[in-house]
Structure formats: structure tokens, C-alpha cells
Motif scaffolding. Sequence first.
Motif, PDB file in Angstrom:
ATOM      1  N   ALA A   6       0.712  -1.109   0.303  1.00  0.00           N
ATOM      2  CA  ALA A   6      -0.029  -0.153   0.082  1.00  0.00           C
ATOM      3  C   ALA A   6       0.695   1.361  -0.078  1.00  0.00           C
ATOM      4  O   ALA A   6       0.639   2.361  -0.732  1.00  0.00           O
ATOM      5  CB  ALA A   6      -1.011  -0.215   1.121  1.00  0.00           C
ATOM      6  N   GLN A   7       1.954   1.228   0.696  1.00  0.00           N
ATOM      7  CA  GLN A   7       2.727   2.462   0.776  1.00  0.00           C
ATOM      8  C   GLN A   7       3.424   2.917  -0.404  1.00  0.00           C
ATOM      9  O   GLN A   7       3.522   4.104  -0.751  1.00  0.00           O
ATOM     10  CB  GLN A   7       3.972   2.297   1.866  1.00  0.00           C
ATOM     11  N   GLN A   9       2.102   2.157  -3.380  1.00  0.00           N
ATOM     12  CA  GLN A   9       0.868   2.637  -4.150  1.00  0.00           C
ATOM     13  C   GLN A   9       0.850   4.045  -3.848  1.00  0.00           C
ATOM     14  O   GLN A   9       0.598   4.982  -4.558  1.00  0.00           O
ATOM     15  CB  GLN A   9      -0.291   1.875  -3.897  1.00  0.00           C
ATOM     16  N   TRP A  10       0.758   4.533  -2.347  1.00  0.00           N
ATOM     17  CA  TRP A  10       0.885   5.836  -2.199  1.00  0.00           C
ATOM     18  C   TRP A  10       1.752   6.732  -2.729  1.00  0.00           C
ATOM     19  O   TRP A  10       1.589   7.849  -3.028  1.00  0.00           O
ATOM     20  CB  TRP A  10       0.613   5.759  -0.357  1.00  0.00           C
ATOM     21  N   ARG A  11       2.772   6.080  -2.882  1.00  0.00           N
ATOM     22  CA  ARG A  11       4.014   6.856  -3.456  1.00  0.00           C
ATOM     23  C   ARG A  11       3.935   7.249  -4.705  1.00  0.00           C
ATOM     24  O   ARG A  11       4.259   8.300  -5.329  1.00  0.00           O
ATOM     25  CB  ARG A  11       5.479   6.278  -3.021  1.00  0.00           C
ATOM     26  N   LEU A  13       1.258   8.478  -5.656  1.00  0.00           N
ATOM     27  CA  LEU A  13       0.593   9.736  -5.895  1.00  0.00           C
ATOM     28  C   LEU A  13       1.816  11.070  -5.910  1.00  0.00           C
ATOM     29  O   LEU A  13       1.369  12.280  -6.568  1.00  0.00           O
ATOM     30  CB  LEU A  13      -0.158   9.994  -4.775  1.00  0.00           C
ATOM     31  N   LYS A 200      -5.874   9.227  -6.913  1.00  0.00           N
ATOM     32  CA  LYS A 200      -6.450   9.017  -5.592  1.00  0.00           C
ATOM     33  C   LYS A 200      -8.078   8.550  -5.946  1.00  0.00           C
ATOM     34  O   LYS A 200      -8.631   9.229  -6.369  1.00  0.00           O
ATOM     35  CB  LYS A 200      -6.369  10.229  -4.565  1.00  0.00           C
ATOM     36  N   VAL A 240      -5.419   4.516  -6.126  1.00  0.00           N
ATOM     37  CA  VAL A 240      -4.874   4.448  -4.971  1.00  0.00           C
ATOM     38  C   VAL A 240      -5.790   4.698  -3.686  1.00  0.00           C
ATOM     39  O   VAL A 240      -6.438   5.777  -3.647  1.00  0.00           O
ATOM     40  CB  VAL A 240      -3.623   5.382  -4.820  1.00  0.00           C
ATOM     41  N   THR A 242      -6.896   5.321   0.091  1.00  0.00           N
ATOM     42  CA  THR A 242      -6.473   5.893   1.473  1.00  0.00           C
ATOM     43  C   THR A 242      -7.501   5.885   2.140  1.00  0.00           C
ATOM     44  O   THR A 242      -8.725   5.290   2.050  1.00  0.00           O
ATOM     45  CB  THR A 242      -6.103   7.360   1.147  1.00  0.00           C
ATOM     46  N   SER A 245     -10.931   7.231   0.996  1.00  0.00           N
ATOM     47  CA  SER A 245     -11.524   6.689  -0.005  1.00  0.00           C
ATOM     48  C   SER A 245     -13.253   6.516  -0.267  1.00  0.00           C
ATOM     49  O   SER A 245     -13.925   6.488  -1.115  1.00  0.00           O
ATOM     50  CB  SER A 245     -10.898   5.341  -0.443  1.00  0.00           C
TER      51      SER A 245
END
Length: 247
Positions: A6-7, A9-11, A13, A200, A240, A242, A245
Motif C-alpha cells: 500500500a505504501q 501505491q501511495w508513493r 501519488l 486517488k 490509490v 486511502t 476513499s
Amino acid sequence: MVTAAAQDQWRLLDVQAHDIRLTQIAHKQRSLPELAKIAELEKKLADVDDVLIKARTVATDAARDLTKAEGDVEQVRQRVARNQARLDSGQGNSKDLQAIQHELESLANRQGVLEDAELEVMERQETAEAAVRGATEKREQVVAEVAVVAAARDKALEALTDESDAEAHDRENAAAGIPKDLLALYERIRESNHGVGAAKLYQRRCEGCRMTLPPNDLARIRNAPQNEVVRCEECSRILVRTAESGL
């Protein structure tokens, strides 16, 4: 199916934000107002150059015509001087002297006509030379204006280039460590989706295409493992997830 923590995938963004900013900077570089102004001035300069070329041509022609006119007048003056000298010397019989007198009268008329023509050419040359001076001054003004605007353009481009370089460096840092297959997928999608490969999922809406996801898509994403890379059915971008969401 591509999977990633997950982290990671967040990156994406962060990477996407840098890519968007790089695109904006590139657009600014291409659309600086100074570029349009320089293009306008270059067209103006081309028009002035056309006027200057024509003015110089007219001035050159007038100078050539004046040289010829001056030569014609000088020839008549020299002939008048020779005939007058003969007449004043009294050499020759009365018939010859009378002929010389008649020729002097004819030459005087001829000289007057030629001098009038010479004066007309001189005036034409003066007008042409004034036009050359005016066009030359105008050209110098435009060239100076181009230089000022070009300097402003270069300054703006330098600032944007520095910003782009810094943004590219930050983008590289943001992308470092993201799994290659995830980054490759992002790049492929970005190339075919107007520069946006990841978005996002915010309050059940894809921030890429701004579409609110239907219940069945939300259910699919809600039930997908956190490491599964999910995509928007509408725009195909990576979604992504969060805490915002709305799942």
C-alpha cells in the motif's frame, strides 16, 4: 495482476504530482508570453526589412540616375564653354560664328532641360535616402525591442529550467524504491491518459476522471487485498486507496 504494498501505491501519488508539475512547467516553457511577442516582432522585423530593401533599391536607382544626369549636364556645360571660348575669340568667319551662336542658344535650352531633370532626380534621391534612414531607424528600434524581450524570455526560461530540474530530481527520489512492475504500469497508463497514470480514490470518486464509482466497482475494490493494484473501470488509471476513499 500487479501487486504492491500500500505504501508503494501511495508513493505513486507523489510521483504523479511531480509529473503533473513537470508537465505544467513544460507548458509554461512553450507558452511564455515573450515567445509570442518575439514571433510578433520577428514578423514586424521582416516587414521592415522588406520596406528597407525597397527603399535601398529606389535610392540606388536614383543615385545611378543622378550620376547620369550630372554627366549629361556636365557634357553640355563643357560644350557651351568651348563654343563660348571660340565665339569670344572671334575665330572663324561670320557664318561660323553665327552657327556657334545658334548652337549656344540651343545648348542653353538643352542645359536648362537637363538641369531640371537633374533637380528632379536629386529630389527623388533625397526622398529615397530619407526613406532608407527611416526604415533603418525603425529596424534598429525593432531589433532593440527583440533584444529586450529575448532577455526576458531567457530569464524566464532559466527560472523554469531550474524549477524543472529540481522537480525532476524530487520526482526521481519519489520514484526510487517503487517496484519496477508497478512503475512500468504507471508509465504505460500515463502515456495514454494525458499524463495521468495514478489517481486517488476520494469519497468513492476517481480523482483522475472525476467519476463517482458505481456500487459494484466500489464493492470490488473494497474486497480487493490491500496489495492489489486496482484500476478505474472508466479511465483505466491506477486507483490509490486511502483512508478518505469512502469505502
